[in-house]
Design an enzyme around this catalytic site. Structure first.
Site, mmCIF file in Angstrom:
data_model
loop_
_atom_site.group_PDB
_atom_site.id
_atom_site.type_symbol
_atom_site.label_atom_id
_atom_site.label_comp_id
_atom_site.label_asym_id
_atom_site.label_seq_id
_atom_site.Cartn_x
_atom_site.Cartn_y
_atom_site.Cartn_z
ATOM 1 N N ASP A 19 -8.662 -7.658 -3.522
ATOM 2 C CA ASP A 19 -8.544 -6.313 -2.958
ATOM 3 C C ASP A 19 -9.277 -5.302 -3.844
ATOM 4 O OD1 ASP A 19 -7.766 -4.017 -1.643
ATOM 5 O OD2 ASP A 19 -5.624 -4.272 -1.999
ATOM 6 N N ASP A 71 0.837 -1.191 0.000
ATOM 7 C CA ASP A 71 0.000 0.000 0.000
ATOM 8 C C ASP A 71 0.880 1.252 0.000
ATOM 9 O OD1 ASP A 71 -1.689 2.139 1.427
ATOM 10 O OD2 ASP A 71 -3.215 0.621 1.173
ATOM 11 N N GLY A 105 -8.094 -10.407 0.582
ATOM 12 C CA GLY A 105 -8.275 -9.002 0.271
ATOM 13 C C GLY A 105 -7.041 -8.157 0.519
ATOM 14 N N HIS A 106 -7.265 -6.957 1.050
ATOM 15 C CA HIS A 106 -6.236 -5.924 1.139
ATOM 16 C C HIS A 106 -5.108 -6.292 2.100
ATOM 17 C CE1 HIS A 106 -4.765 -1.853 0.611
ATOM 18 N NE2 HIS A 106 -4.848 -1.597 1.902
ATOM 19 N N PHE A 107 -5.462 -6.657 3.325
ATOM 20 C CA PHE A 107 -4.456 -6.986 4.338
ATOM 21 C C PHE A 107 -4.221 -8.501 4.360
ATOM 22 C CE2 PHE A 107 -5.670 -2.767 6.136
ATOM 23 C CZ PHE A 107 -4.405 -2.212 6.139
#
Length: 296
Positions: free
Chosen positions: A244, A110, A270-272
């Site tokens: 994500d 990120d 997903g994102h994390f």
């Protein structure tokens, strides 16, 4: 009788003052080991690496800083401190100098990606490799989620800035941790409680909105980063949460254009990604580091 504590690493929680800013960082592993720098994303901190650090520290010196305005580092007022990726990268670079890290691999996620790219462009000779988790270096990776942020970049209006306040709410923080995750019981709710408490500090909303605005400076940097990849061919492992919404899978594939030897793994989360797929990711990370990064 065997020692049940054998092989268990200790993580130290330290601070250093760099350019007048107190930076908090986690450090573990042998002082003479190959160094791995872990660069966190939004809206978290080095806390996101709490499980990865001991999984690497048996062999590697691991350093995980908190950026200013995040985690346990200083949070000066945005009126007195420029919350930009240039400034954050300068401070992290200063911390690594302070800690005597001469060469290092970087784990970028990120916001950690534009921080890491800036450090690599400044010191290409120091970078031994990258692990990329949902960190962008290509225009293809900025899709629907970014539309209201791009509107703010375009008109710089207070209305567009205030519209982004919803990204700082508890609902959005929970979404970042749980969207695209098939088994939510794998994700500790401590994450969003921890992150939201820091987001809710007086003045932190302006920190975050300033950085969202400054993210626009990363896009013109992409061609330079891509040229760096082609010239220096750093070893790279991509472990990307393919579900994500913020940094979708579209941003992972273009790395192959500039780094034909990149090792790309799309993880079903997903994102994390580390929160629910560490058991899948850590063996990939350790294998990559041992084969392509670690000194012999």
């Amino acid at each position: 009788m065997t020692n049940p504590a054998a092989g268990i690493s200790v993580t130290h929680h330290r601070t250093a003052v760099i350019e007048g800013i107190k930076l908090f960082y986690r450090e573990a592993g042998p002082a003479d080991g190959d160094t791995i720098v872990l660069l966190h994303g939004f809206p978290t901190s080095s806390h996101m690496f709490r499980n990865l650090i001991p999984a690497l520290a048996d062999r590697y010196r691991v350093i995980a800083p908190d950026y200013p305005g995040y985690g346990q580092s200083d949070m000066p007022s945005h009126a007195d401190f420029p919350y930009t990726f240039d400034r954050i990268a300068s401070l992290v670079d200063g911390l690594l100098e302070h800690l005597g890290a001469k060469t290092y691999a970087m784990y970028v996620m990120d916001y950690g990606a534009p921080v890491g790219w800036r450090i690599a462009l400044k010191h290409p000779e120091r970078v031994t490799g990258f692990i990329v988790q949902n960190g962008n270096a290509y225009d293809e990776g900025l899709k629907e989620f970014w539309d209201p942020i791009k509107q703010y970049w375009k008109d710089e209006s207070d209305a567009s800035r205030q519209a982004l306040q919803k990204l700082l709410t508890l609902d959005t923080t929970i979404f970042q941790y749980t969207d695209g995750v098939s088994d939510r019981t794998r994700v500790a709710p401590d994450n969003w409680i921890h992150d939201q408490a820091l987001l809710d500090r007086p003045g932190n909303n302006d920190v975050q909105l300033d950085l969202l605005f400054d993210y626009r400076t990363n896009l013109p940097l992409y061609p330079t980063v891509q040229a760096y990849f082609r010239e220096h061919r750093p070893p790279m492992l991509i472990v990307w949460g393919k579900n994500d919404f913020i940094f979708p899978e579209d941003g992972a594939h273009p790395y192959k254009r500039d780094l034909p030897d990149v090792e790309l793994h799309l993880i079903d989360t997903g994102h994390f990604a580390l929160e629910d797929k560490a058991d899948e990711m850590i063996p990939l990370i350790r294998d990559f580091l041992a084969r392509r990064v670690a000194s012999r």
